[in-house]
Design an enzyme around this catalytic site. Structure first.
Site, PDB file in Angstrom:
ATOM      1  N   THR A  93       2.436  57.177 -30.458  1.00 30.09           N
ATOM      2  CA  THR A  93       1.321  57.421 -29.840  1.00 30.09           C
ATOM      3  C   THR A  93       0.010  56.229 -30.125  1.00 30.09           C
ATOM      4  O   THR A  93      -0.835  56.084 -29.349  1.00 30.09           O
ATOM      5  CB  THR A  93       0.457  58.475 -29.954  1.00 30.09           C
ATOM      6  OG1 THR A  93       0.357  58.959 -31.318  1.00 30.09           O
ATOM      7  CG2 THR A  93       1.354  59.790 -29.527  1.00 30.09           C
TER       8      THR A  93
ATOM      9  N   GLU B  21       4.430  60.042 -38.113  1.00 29.14           N
ATOM     10  CA  GLU B  21       4.651  60.486 -36.680  1.00 29.14           C
ATOM     11  C   GLU B  21       5.883  59.994 -36.183  1.00 29.14           C
ATOM     12  O   GLU B  21       6.791  60.632 -35.520  1.00 29.14           O
ATOM     13  CB  GLU B  21       3.541  59.534 -35.707  1.00 29.14           C
ATOM     14  CG  GLU B  21       3.852  60.048 -34.515  1.00 29.14           C
ATOM     15  CD  GLU B  21       2.642  59.478 -33.383  1.00 29.14           C
ATOM     16  OE1 GLU B  21       1.723  59.154 -33.601  1.00 29.14           O
ATOM     17  OE2 GLU B  21       3.284  59.166 -32.278  1.00 29.14           O
TER      18      GLU B  21
ATOM     19  N   ASN C 172      -3.724  53.759 -35.892  1.00 29.80           N
ATOM     20  CA  ASN C 172      -4.647  53.374 -34.690  1.00 29.80           C
ATOM     21  C   ASN C 172      -5.818  52.470 -35.095  1.00 29.80           C
ATOM     22  O   ASN C 172      -6.208  51.448 -34.545  1.00 29.80           O
ATOM     23  CB  ASN C 172      -5.047  54.542 -34.166  1.00 29.80           C
ATOM     24  CG  ASN C 172      -6.160  55.393 -34.520  1.00 29.80           C
ATOM     25  OD1 ASN C 172      -7.366  55.052 -34.516  1.00 29.80           O
ATOM     26  ND2 ASN C 172      -5.788  56.467 -35.468  1.00 29.80           N
TER      27      ASN C 172
ATOM     28  N   CYS D 175      -1.520  57.066 -26.549  1.00 27.78           N
ATOM     29  CA  CYS D 175      -2.339  58.249 -25.953  1.00 27.78           C
ATOM     30  C   CYS D 175      -3.516  57.563 -25.426  1.00 27.78           C
ATOM     31  O   CYS D 175      -3.924  56.483 -25.541  1.00 27.78           O
ATOM     32  CB  CYS D 175      -2.583  58.999 -27.020  1.00 27.78           C
ATOM     33  SG  CYS D 175      -3.816  58.609 -28.236  1.00 27.78           S
TER      34      CYS D 175
ATOM     35  N   HIS E 176       6.203  55.626 -40.795  1.00 29.38           N
ATOM     36  CA  HIS E 176       5.009  56.485 -40.503  1.00 29.38           C
ATOM     37  C   HIS E 176       5.200  57.705 -40.261  1.00 29.38           C
ATOM     38  O   HIS E 176       6.349  58.291 -39.816  1.00 29.38           O
ATOM     39  CB  HIS E 176       4.236  55.686 -39.060  1.00 29.38           C
ATOM     40  CG  HIS E 176       3.043  56.338 -38.812  1.00 29.38           C
ATOM     41  ND1 HIS E 176       2.838  57.432 -38.430  1.00 29.38           N
ATOM     42  CD2 HIS E 176       1.571  55.887 -38.966  1.00 29.38           C
ATOM     43  CE1 HIS E 176       1.535  57.864 -37.929  1.00 29.38           C
ATOM     44  NE2 HIS E 176       0.799  56.664 -38.534  1.00 29.38           N
TER      45      HIS E 176
END
Ligand code: 0JX
Ligand code: SF4
Length: 314
Positions: free
Chosen positions: A164, A126, A224, A194, A124
């Protein structure tokens, strides 16, 4: 058919900021501006910005020397920052401040002499960015099984940080396994996941108790959004990830009276409307929104973009 919309759903503060950065960069500099990676994982967002003059690239060597380059909301490695400097690019960083916070935290743990473990999904962007923002080796852990495989002394000074956008429940299991196995480990618990991820997961869990089918509006490469669909499935509700109304299938709704809809943090509300329109094409629809938490988080834009576009005359 009754349709219940999750609350909260859709755009988070980091996504609003990232899109605004591209919009303002286009206003300030004119087209083209270059964006490294999809600014957020959503084709509709990307196509809309492309129509306005943004060019999307995967690597900076595709950007002409000296051009405006924007880093996506997911963050980048130090090597990417250095490559931008070497090519004299005019960089605007749309990395979400909550992703940057994880980078800072990771560096602090390493600075304090701890070996860092990152809980996240391999490949990913991130995760690649976070690993590349922290000096030395960062050990990636994706599951509880990976914890058992870590080849480290049981009393080694360790720390962990997380991606996150993970599942809060799965991450809790991984952290518990880490803490159980290693005697000298510190970390932020699940707080690196997050606020937007946590709130959308809590809302969809509640929504799942009220509906027979769940639709999650979002992209297949959106971490997400995938986590929201998984929660629906785990609670036993048939759950589908759809980019827009064109992906909605009539056969999902045989004998179904109540449908829940949520949207990932990168999915525009227009796509939620588009999905509702697709349901309307199947029969009459009554739409309501579940009672839920109102989000008031906002992030500042980079200072470069706050300067007035035209110098004021005196
Ligand atoms: O794949 P992710 O969920 O990390 O990203 P997406 O879908 O673009 O969501 C917004 C950006 C999130 C960064 O944390
Ligand atoms: Fe930031 Fe969370 Fe949105 Fe990612 S999902 S951009 S970390 S607010």
């Amino acid at each position: 058919m009754r349709v219940i919309l999750a609350q909260p759903r859709g755009f988070c503060a980091g996504v609003v900021r990232a899109i605004e950065i591209v919009d303002r960069a286009l206003q300030k500099h004119g087209a083209p501006v270059y964006v490294r990676h999809e600014i957020v994982h959503n084709r509709h967002v990307v196509e809309n910005l492309r129509d306005k003059g943004a060019r999307f690239v995967e690597e900076l060597d595709e950007v002409p020397e000296g051009a405006v380059a924007i880093f996506s909301a997911h963050g980048v490695a130090k090597t990417v920052e250095r490559a931008a400097e070497e090519r004299s690019l005019d960089v605007l960083d749309a990395t979400c401040p909550l992703v940057t916070k994880v980078h800072v935290q990771g560096r602090q743990y390493v600075g304090a002499g701890r070996t860092l473990i990152l809980i996240g999904h391999a490949g990913h962007p991130e995760v690649e960015g976070t690993i590349g923002q922290i000096p030395g080796t960062v050990l990636l852990v994706q599951s509880e099984a990976d914890v058992a495989k870590l080849d480290l002394p049981l009393d080694a000074p360790l720390a962990y940080v997380t991606q996150t956008t993970l599942s809060v429940d799965d991450t809790r299991g991984i952290i518990d396994a880490l803490v159980k196995r290693f005697s000298n480990i510190v970390g932020p618990d699940t707080r690196d996941i997050c606020y937007a991820t946590q709130n959308r997961q809590a809302a969809v869990r509640e929504l799942s108790t009220q509906v027979q089918v769940l639709l999650v509006v979002g992209a297949t490469n959106s971490s997400n959004s995938n986590r929201l669909r998984e929660i629906g499935s785990e609670t036993g509700v048939p759950s589908y990830l759809v980019a827009d109304g064109s992906e909605v299938k009539a056969e999902w709704f045989a004998n179904v009276q109540t449908v829940g809809i949520t949207a990932g943090a990168s999915a525009p509300e227009e796509m939620v409307e588009n999905v509702i329109d697709a349901l309307r094409a199947l029969g009459p629809v009554e739409v309501s929104t579940m009672a839920g938490q109102e989000e008031k988080v906002e992030f500042k834009l980079p200072s470069k973009l706050l300067q007035p576009l035209v110098a004021r005359e005196v």
